[in-house]
Design a protein around this motif. Structure first.
Motif, PDB file in Angstrom:
ATOM      1  N   GLY A  65       0.016 -30.963   7.957  1.00  0.00           N
ATOM      2  CA  GLY A  65       0.717 -31.678   9.021  1.00  0.00           C
ATOM      3  C   GLY A  65       1.945 -30.921   9.505  1.00  0.00           C
ATOM      4  N   LEU A  66       2.695 -30.340   8.564  1.00  0.00           N
ATOM      5  CA  LEU A  66       3.877 -29.552   8.925  1.00  0.00           C
ATOM      6  C   LEU A  66       3.483 -28.321   9.736  1.00  0.00           C
ATOM      7  N   LEU A  67       2.458 -27.609   9.295  1.00  0.00           N
ATOM      8  CA  LEU A  67       2.005 -26.414  10.018  1.00  0.00           C
ATOM      9  C   LEU A  67       1.480 -26.785  11.408  1.00  0.00           C
ATOM     10  N   ALA A  68       0.786 -27.908  11.512  1.00  0.00           N
ATOM     11  CA  ALA A  68       0.306 -28.365  12.822  1.00  0.00           C
ATOM     12  C   ALA A  68       1.482 -28.698  13.735  1.00  0.00           C
ATOM     13  N   SER A  69       2.519 -29.311  13.174  1.00  0.00           N
ATOM     14  CA  SER A  69       3.716 -29.630  13.968  1.00  0.00           C
ATOM     15  C   SER A  69       4.412 -28.363  14.452  1.00  0.00           C
ATOM     16  N   ILE A  70       4.515 -27.373  13.586  1.00  0.00           N
ATOM     17  CA  ILE A  70       5.135 -26.096  13.972  1.00  0.00           C
ATOM     18  C   ILE A  70       4.317 -25.430  15.068  1.00  0.00           C
ATOM     19  N   THR A  71       3.002 -25.459  14.920  1.00  0.00           N
ATOM     20  CA  THR A  71       2.116 -24.866  15.926  1.00  0.00           C
ATOM     21  C   THR A  71       2.337 -25.535  17.289  1.00  0.00           C
ATOM     22  N   ARG A  72       2.425 -26.876  17.294  1.00  0.00           N
ATOM     23  CA  ARG A  72       2.652 -27.609  18.556  1.00  0.00           C
ATOM     24  C   ARG A  72       4.063 -27.383  19.097  1.00  0.00           C
ATOM     25  N   LEU A  73       5.062 -27.440  18.206  1.00  0.00           N
ATOM     26  CA  LEU A  73       6.459 -27.297  18.615  1.00  0.00           C
ATOM     27  C   LEU A  73       6.699 -25.977  19.331  1.00  0.00           C
ATOM     28  N   PHE A  74       6.151 -24.917  18.806  1.00  0.00           N
ATOM     29  CA  PHE A  74       6.351 -23.593  19.394  1.00  0.00           C
ATOM     30  C   PHE A  74       5.209 -23.183  20.317  1.00  0.00           C
ATOM     31  N   ASP A  75       4.290 -24.109  20.540  1.00  0.00           N
ATOM     32  CA  ASP A  75       3.141 -23.861  21.419  1.00  0.00           C
ATOM     33  C   ASP A  75       2.448 -22.545  21.055  1.00  0.00           C
ATOM     34  N   LEU A  76       2.172 -22.408  19.758  1.00  0.00           N
ATOM     35  CA  LEU A  76       1.538 -21.181  19.270  1.00  0.00           C
ATOM     36  C   LEU A  76       0.066 -21.156  19.646  1.00  0.00           C
ATOM     37  N   PRO A  77      -0.438 -19.980  19.961  1.00  0.00           N
ATOM     38  CA  PRO A  77      -1.869 -19.887  20.274  1.00  0.00           C
ATOM     39  C   PRO A  77      -2.711 -20.052  19.013  1.00  0.00           C
ATOM     40  N   GLY A  78      -3.966 -20.345  19.213  1.00  0.00           N
ATOM     41  CA  GLY A  78      -4.908 -20.477  18.107  1.00  0.00           C
ATOM     42  C   GLY A  78      -5.032 -21.912  17.651  1.00  0.00           C
ATOM     43  N   GLN A  79      -5.977 -22.106  16.739  1.00  0.00           N
ATOM     44  CA  GLN A  79      -6.294 -23.454  16.271  1.00  0.00           C
ATOM     45  C   GLN A  79      -5.885 -23.658  14.817  1.00  0.00           C
ATOM     46  N   LEU A  80      -5.474 -24.875  14.530  1.00  0.00           N
ATOM     47  CA  LEU A  80      -5.274 -25.330  13.164  1.00  0.00           C
ATOM     48  C   LEU A  80      -6.036 -26.651  13.066  1.00  0.00           C
ATOM     49  N   PRO A  81      -7.355 -26.545  12.873  1.00  0.00           N
ATOM     50  CA  PRO A  81      -8.203 -27.744  12.927  1.00  0.00           C
ATOM     51  C   PRO A  81      -7.964 -28.673  11.751  1.00  0.00           C
ATOM     52  N   PRO A  82      -8.379 -29.928  11.898  1.00  0.00           N
ATOM     53  CA  PRO A  82      -8.288 -30.846  10.756  1.00  0.00           C
ATOM     54  C   PRO A  82      -9.191 -30.346   9.624  1.00  0.00           C
ATOM     55  N   PHE A  83      -8.783 -30.635   8.408  1.00  0.00           N
ATOM     56  CA  PHE A  83      -9.548 -30.184   7.254  1.00  0.00           C
ATOM     57  C   PHE A  83     -10.506 -31.262   6.787  1.00  0.00           C
ATOM     58  N   GLU A  84     -11.732 -30.856   6.556  1.00  0.00           N
ATOM     59  CA  GLU A  84     -12.757 -31.708   5.965  1.00  0.00           C
ATOM     60  C   GLU A  84     -12.632 -31.589   4.442  1.00  0.00           C
ATOM     61  N   PRO A  85     -13.287 -32.459   3.683  1.00  0.00           N
ATOM     62  CA  PRO A  85     -13.166 -32.408   2.216  1.00  0.00           C
ATOM     63  C   PRO A  85     -13.491 -31.029   1.614  1.00  0.00           C
ATOM     64  N   MET A  86     -14.478 -30.339   2.131  1.00  0.00           N
ATOM     65  CA  MET A  86     -14.824 -29.022   1.580  1.00  0.00           C
ATOM     66  C   MET A  86     -13.722 -27.995   1.855  1.00  0.00           C
ATOM     67  N   HIS A  87     -13.111 -28.042   3.043  1.00  0.00           N
ATOM     68  CA  HIS A  87     -11.984 -27.155   3.348  1.00  0.00           C
ATOM     69  C   HIS A  87     -10.827 -27.439   2.397  1.00  0.00           C
ATOM     70  N   LEU A  88     -10.584 -28.722   2.185  1.00  0.00           N
ATOM     71  CA  LEU A  88      -9.504 -29.141   1.306  1.00  0.00           C
ATOM     72  C   LEU A  88      -9.741 -28.633  -0.112  1.00  0.00           C
ATOM     73  N   LEU A  89     -10.973 -28.713  -0.577  1.00  0.00           N
ATOM     74  CA  LEU A  89     -11.309 -28.195  -1.900  1.00  0.00           C
ATOM     75  C   LEU A  89     -10.988 -26.705  -1.985  1.00  0.00           C
ATOM     76  N   MET A  90     -11.390 -25.933  -0.990  1.00  0.00           N
ATOM     77  CA  MET A  90     -11.129 -24.489  -0.998  1.00  0.00           C
ATOM     78  C   MET A  90      -9.628 -24.199  -1.000  1.00  0.00           C
ATOM     79  N   ALA A  91      -8.864 -24.949  -0.220  1.00  0.00           N
ATOM     80  CA  ALA A  91      -7.409 -24.767  -0.188  1.00  0.00           C
ATOM     81  C   ALA A  91      -6.816 -25.087  -1.558  1.00  0.00           C
TER      82      ALA A  91
END
Length: 143
Positions: free
Chosen positions: A36-62
């Protein structure tokens, strides 16, 4: 060029960095907050690229990544052997390569900050250590 003592402190410092940065990756709850913090930073600074929502499998890998990096960090904090610094540098080169690949293929530009630190720690740990080659020769001669 590092002295042996300086290099051991560098290995320990890089481990503390890893422990602090990766601690939020260890549990699903802490990672959700970090995401959530990284997504907020991405939006705040209008950074290019995607930070998609994480599914359970992504969360496991993280969480697996965070867990193993934190264990590796604690080992280097407790015993900052120069050989661990060399292995850590190799790991950082790999991490940096995959982070660069991700950014170039549409991942959030917030990764540039992580990439910078991976390269800085990695290059620092690849620099020569005074007397390192001499120690290897002595050790080999004793075998």
């Amino acid at each position: 060029m590092w002295t042996s003592g300086q290099y051991r402190r560098l290995v320990r410092a890089s481990a503390w960095y890893d422990l602090v940065v990766m601690a939020a990756f260890v549990t699903p709850w802490s990672f959700v907050a970090l995401h959530g913090l990284l997504a907020s930073i991405t939006r705040l600074f209008d950074l290019p690229g995607q930070l998609p929502p994480f599914e359970p499998m992504h969360l496991l890998m993280a969480n697996l990544l965070g867990s193993i990096v934190c264990v590796w960090a604690v080992l280097r904090i407790r015993d900052p052997q120069p050989v661990y610094g060399r292995y850590d540098a190799a790991g950082r080169v790999l991490f940096a390569a995959w982070q660069l690949y991700a950014v170039l293929h549409g991942a959030s530009a917030v990764l540039w900050a992580f990439l910078f630190f991976e390269l800085a720690w990695g290059v620092s740990q690849l620099l020569p250590v005074r007397g390192e080659g001499h120690t290897r020769v002595q050790t080999s001669a004793l075998s």
